[in-house]
Every structure is written in structure tokens, then in C-alpha cells.
Design an enzyme around this catalytic site. Structure first.
Site, short mmCIF file in Angstrom:
data_model
loop_
_atom_site.label_atom_id
_atom_site.label_comp_id
_atom_site.label_asym_id
_atom_site.label_seq_id
_atom_site.Cartn_x
_atom_site.Cartn_y
_atom_site.Cartn_z
N ASP A 85 0.85 -1.19 0.00
CA ASP A 85 0.00 0.00 0.00
C ASP A 85 0.88 1.25 0.00
O ASP A 85 1.64 1.47 0.94
CB ASP A 85 -0.89 -0.02 1.26
CG ASP A 85 -2.12 0.85 1.10
OD1 ASP A 85 -1.96 2.01 0.67
OD2 ASP A 85 -3.22 0.40 1.42
N CYS A 93 -5.81 4.76 -3.19
CA CYS A 93 -6.02 3.34 -2.92
C CYS A 93 -7.23 2.72 -3.61
O CYS A 93 -7.10 1.83 -4.45
CB CYS A 93 -6.16 3.14 -1.41
SG CYS A 93 -4.84 3.88 -0.43
#
Length: 609
Positions: A47, A83
């Protein structure tokens, strides 16, 4: 569709029908060689991991097991630098303007938006199960997948799962997971990546015991910032002055806290520059003072430290694949949802911009037929390509509605398409909404961060072109300006008075071609995303920017009069058709009736001009 030689080698098959049962070994001729099972995939998805701040240089186990034993794709791009939209693109093979998941939270994004758009029963893991694969996932799936909506509905398509849940997803020492049909469970006091690693190993054991080919995803939060939620409410408009969360630097495992004491953010030319750069609100950013820079160096070190647990996770997965004697029949893939900046262009730690640090992300592939210690240069790939690529690797028939295309993964295929110049050279980039810093300084959300952009890389050029929602334009020749510091389309630049060059051509000539290409890409779908030049030149005469720069096309691109160009009607926080301005479908083709695009209707450009 095309099936690469590596699939036939790994599987001992020609094609595999989507409805076949992979655990069944086809009955072959008694004179033929024994058939092998279909390959497995283990996908580690981090991430916010960068490709340009040297994070992979601090991951020796990734180097040992993946970089040294696989292929690195240096021109791999996230098409949306945040994201949730990026992950939805990855798992659907569609750009965000087609999924309409364009933010991390409602009303424009998050898990509820993903569900409302109809994707929960029509995306990658569902398709894999329909093809006979078992599917497993642990870690972060989407934003706003939380402790209250985790079963409203349950994410579709997984044989086994153990998801991180909001509002605790990004709290390294207070995570909450939810396994299969069970309720959420808190792991307060335990380090998130270590918890995830044990869950990944357990799911791998389950997958092997099931005796079917499998696809396993391990999605840790590192090196994302640590986030403590002050409120679990994600509904309603976002108040920039009262955000429901607190961002701070990532938190490493205790055993890694002492590492990298002297490391600093790479001092590239675009790090905290003396002169402002970029466009829109970025040009207004103040230069960071020494205290701010020192904190950002600390933030950087914490990112490197947090990635050490991911490094160990990779080795743990590889060693278990070896123990199960299936490593040689398993593709191991490593990537990140988006990139990250720290100090470049004077930006505080964060993402959401179209610059190289935010959109160029790692992609490593190891597995049957994949070259070892090889770097795939000259090949532009995106997250929209990953679903089609997995389909091809696993011998599943492709979907015509994919916006992306399968990536050549063997050395022979890579070099063949590169040498013949037949591989797509562009990556469409898009973003809607706001941007914000994730450190402790100057992190006020910046509105009007909506833009469309184009990254183009070919043998004779290396370019970035963007149009912001305030209709400011940027063009960078990244061969001479890799830091994207000198915008060739600043308002005071006149093509008639200032012969600025991009890739050896007058900048205005290059920009005119890129603008037309971006007009197609901003609302493209399926084939038009994969082959946008064919929309502009249906006769096939133009397949690259080099072709389009031929002088005979100057009038078409540069003297378009009232022809549609990329522009926004206004800045919006999501994909709203009224805000998007002109589009190729509604405006570009319409000029055929007026003569601007006549060659699209009745013949070749050469005939029309």
C-alpha cells in the site's frame, strides 16, 4: 486470444476453457507427455509503495527471491494515484471512469460504491472461481470495508478470506480482521503485518490442502501512513477542517525500529526545490524549512522500517511454497496500489498527484517461463493490464470489456513486441477530488485536484502531459527533465516566439497530438483504451506518437479550429459527466460533419487533406 508459450509449458495444455475443472487432468494420447496442473498465483500487494524513493533497495529478501529470480517491469503505472479506485481498476481491468469508483469513500468511492456499481458479483475473484480456481485473500481489500458493513454484503468470490476492516485498517498496532463468515476480531497490541503474515501462511496451507489451483493475495498496509480514526462515520460531505482521521508516519515492528538511522529521502532535483514547480495549487506550495525536512526524513525511515516485515512475509511465502513443492508451478507477483512522494515539488508526504513518484509503481513477476534477474525496459504497463495478464497466465479466455491488455511476461515476448514497436506506449492517468499531506506539517486538504493525464514512453520520447480541472496544462520531456520541474506549457510560453522543444519537436506540436490522444482516453472503454490511436486514425496509418508527428498530420492536429480539446467544465470531486467537459464520443467525432474529422468517415487522411 493469444496464449503464450509459457502457459503451454507450465500446463502442458493448448487452451483451457473457462468452464473446465482445473483439478482434472485431461486425458491425453498414450504417446504424449504427462500433463501438468494449472499454475497457481501468489500476489503480494503493498500500500503506497514507491518505485522512485528507493524502497526496494532496502528489501534484501524481495531482491533475493523476486528481483534476482524474476522480471521487473520498470514502466508500470497505477492509473489512479489513490487506494480504492486503483484497487478496483486492478480487480476489474477497467479504468476508474468506467467503474465510477473514483474516491476512497462515499458518495464517489469506497466499498459501498463498489457494491452499488454491481461489481461484487462481477470482478476478478468471481471470474477465477467460475474458471475453477480457488481464491484466497488476506489484508486490505477496499476502503470503507468496515466493521459494520463487512457482511452487507460479504465480498464475493473468495474461497477463504481474512480481511482488514476499517476504521482500524491503517492502525499498525490495533488492527481488526474478519475471517470468512465470522465476526470481526481485534488484534490490539499485535503488529498488523505479522498478524497478516500468519493468516497468509494459513490460507496457503488451506489452498494446498484443497488440491486445486489457487490464487492467493496478501495485502499488507505497509508502508502506508499510520491512521487513527477519530470517528467511524464515512457518510456525508467531507469537512476539510474537521477530518475524521489522524495521519502520522508508519509504525515498524519493534525488531526493526533501530534500522536505517541515517537514511534520508533521496535528494533528487525535484526534492524541495528552490523554485516552485508544477501547476494548479502545487505552484503555491512554500519551500519546506529544515524542521519540516527533518520530519519528512523520519517519515521516510519509518516507511523503510515498516517494509521489513513485508520483506519477511515474501520470504515466508516463498519458503512455504518450496516446502509444499509447488514453487516451480506458481507465479509470485509483487506490486503496490499506487506510488508516493515525500518532498518532491515541495509536497508533504502523500500521493494523489500525476507525477512519476505517485503513479510509477513496482511490478515484479517470478514464475514458470519468466526470465530471472531481468528488467523489462521499453514496455509501458498499467494496473488495468493485470487482470487480463492473470487471465492469460492461467489460460482463461479474455474478456472483451477489459480496458487493459495482457502484458508480455517472457523475455522473448517482451523483446519481440518492443523491437517490433507493437506494444502500447501510453498509460492513461486520472484523478478526482482532493489531495492532502499525510505528515504533521501543512496537511490541509487541497481541493480541485481533479485532472486527466497521459504518460507516454517510446524509443524516441519520454513524456508526461496533463490537463487540470482548472484547465491548466503541463508537458514535461522526462528524458531531459526527469523530475518534472520545467513545464513546457507555462502560460507565458508562445510557440511562435519561444521555440521550446519536447522530444526534439516544437512543444506545441507534441502537445496537440497528446491532447487528441488524451481526449480519446479520458472516456475510453475496452478497445479504445487499448488502441486509442485507432480512434483518431481508423485506417491504421498511425500507431504511435512517432507516426502522428509526421508533417502531413500537422493541419489535423494543430489547426483544428473549434475542434474538441481536453478541458473541464468545472472541478468535481467525482466522475460527473457535466463536469468532464468535451469528450471524444460526444464532441470529437462530431467534427466529422464539419470537416475537422472527415477522414474518420469516408477515407484516409491523405485523401482528405
Amino acid at each position: 486470444m493469444r496464449f503464450p508459450a509459457l502457459v503451454r509449458a507450465a500446463m502442458g495444455l493448448g487452451t483451457v476453457a473457462a468452464a473446465s475443472s482445473p483439478e482434472q487432468v485431461p486425458l491425453g494420447s498414450s504417446h504424449g507427455p504427462p500433463q501438468r496442473r494449472q499454475p497457481n498465483v501468489v500476489f503480494v500487494l503493498t500500500d503506497d509503495q514507491d518505485a522512485h524513493l528507493s524502497s526496494l533497495d532496502y528489501m534484501p529478501l524481495v531482491k533475493k527471491h523476486l528481483l534476482d529470480r524474476g522480471t521487473y517491469f520498470s514502466r508500470h503505472y497505477a492509473t489512479t494515484a489513490v487506494c480504492c479506485p486503483s484497487r478496483v481498476t486492478l480487480w476489474t481491468g477497467k479504468f476508474a471512469h468506467n467503474t465510477n469508483v473514483t474516491d476512497v469513500k462515499p458518495p464517489y468511492g469506497g466499498y459501498p460504491k463498489f457494491v452499488s456499481q454491481g461489481y461484487n458479483d462481477n470482478y476478478f475473484p468471481v471470474w477465477l472461481q467460475q474458471a475453477g480456481y480457488n481464491t484466497y485473500y488476506t489484508g486490505k481489500l477496499f476502503n470503507v470495508h468496515n466493521v459494520e458493513n463487512y457482511d452487507k454484503p460479504t465480498p464475493g468470490g473468495f474461497t477463504g478470506s481474512d480481511f482488514l476492516l476499517d476504521p482500524y485498517t491503517y492502525n499498525y498496532l490495533n488492527s481488526t480482521f474478519q475471517r470468512n463468515g465470522e465476526g470481526p476480531r481485534s488484534y490490539e497490541g499485535h503488529y498488523s503485518t505479522d498478524v497478516l503474515a500468519e493468516k497468509a501462511y494459513g490460507l496457503l496451507d488451506d489452498a494446498v490442502e484443497a488440491g486445486k489451483p489457487f490464487f492467493l493475495v496478501a495485502a499488507p498496509i505497509a508502508p502506508h501512513a499510520n491512521v487513527v480514526m477519530n470517528s467511524d462515520s464515512h457518510e456525508g460531505p467531507r469537512d476539510p477542517n474537521h477530518l475524521p482521521f489522524e495521519f502520522t508516519e508508519p509504525v515498524p515492528a519493534e525488531r526493526h525500529r533501530h534500522l536505517f538511522k541515517d537514511e534520508k529521502v533521496p535528494r533528487t532535483a525535484n526534492f524541495n526545490p528552490d523554485e516552485p514547480s508544477g501547476a494548479n495549487w502545487i505552484t503555491t506550495l512554500p519551500q519546506q524549512n529544515s524542521t519540516n525536512v527533518a520530519y519528512n526524513d523520519h517519515f521516510y525511515r519509518q516507511r523503510l522500517r515498516s517494509l521489513q516485515s513485508v520483506d519477511e512475509l515474501v520470504e515466508g511465502l516463498i519458503s512455504r511454497l518450496e516446502e509444499h513443492d509447488i514453487l516451480d508451478n506458481t507465479y509470485v507477483v509483487y506490486s503496490s496500489d499506487n506510488g508516493y512522494h515525500i518532498g518532491q515539488h515541495r509536497l508533504q508526504p502523500g500521493k494523489s498527484c500525476g507525477y512519476e513518484e505517485d503513479v510509477n509503481v513496482p511490478l515484479i513477476v517470478r514464475g514458470p517461463g519468466i526470465a530471472e534477474d531481468y528488467r523489462a525496459e521499453g514496455l509501458v504497463t498499467t494496473h488495468a493490464d493485470l487482470a487480463p495478464t492473470f487471465f492469460e497466465l492461467l489460460g482463461i479466455e479474455t474478456r472483451e470489456d477489459f480496458d487493459g491488455a495482457a502484458i508480455p511476461v517472457t523475455r522473448e515476448e517482451i523483446e519481440d513486441v518492443r523491437d517490433r514497436g507493437v506494444r502500447r506506449e501510453h498509460a492513461g492517468i486520472e484523478y478526482w477530488g482532493f489531495a492532502m499531506g499525510e505528515g504533521i506539517y501543512n496537511r490541509d486538504p487541497r481541493q480541485n485536484n481533479t485532472y486527466k493525464a497521459l504518460r507516454l514512453s517510446g524509443p524516441a520520447y519520454n513524456l508526461y502531459y496533463s490537463v487540470w480541472c482548472n484547465n491548466e496544462h503541463e508537458l514535461y520531456d522526462m528524458d531531459v527533465d526527469p523530475g518534472q520541474l520545467h513545464n513546457l506549457l507555462t502560460p507565458d510560453t508562445s510557440p511562435s516566439l519561444n521555440p521550446i522543444l519536447a522530444a526534439g519537436y516544437p512543444a506545441h506540436r507534441v502537445a496537440a497530438r497528446l491532447d487528441a490522444l488524451l481526449l480519446v482516453l479520458k472516456t475510453c472503454a475496452s478497445e479504445s483504451c487499448r488502441r486509442p490511436w485507432a480512434q483518431l486514425h481508423p485506417d491504421g496509418s498511425v500507431q504511435s506518437l512517432t507516426d502522428a508527428l509526421a508533417p502531413r498530420y500537422d493541419a489535423f492536429y494543430e489547426d483544428r479550429g473549434g475542434a474538441a480539446r481536453v478541458e473541464f467544465a468545472y472541478c468535481a470531486d467525482g466522475f460527473i459527466e457535466d463536469a468532464e467537459g468535451s469528450t471524444w464520443e460526444a464532441n470529437g467525432r462530431a467534427f466529422g460533419a464539419e470537416g475537422e474529422y472527415e477522414y474518420l468517415k469516408d477515407g484516409r487522411w491523405e485523401d482528405w487533406v
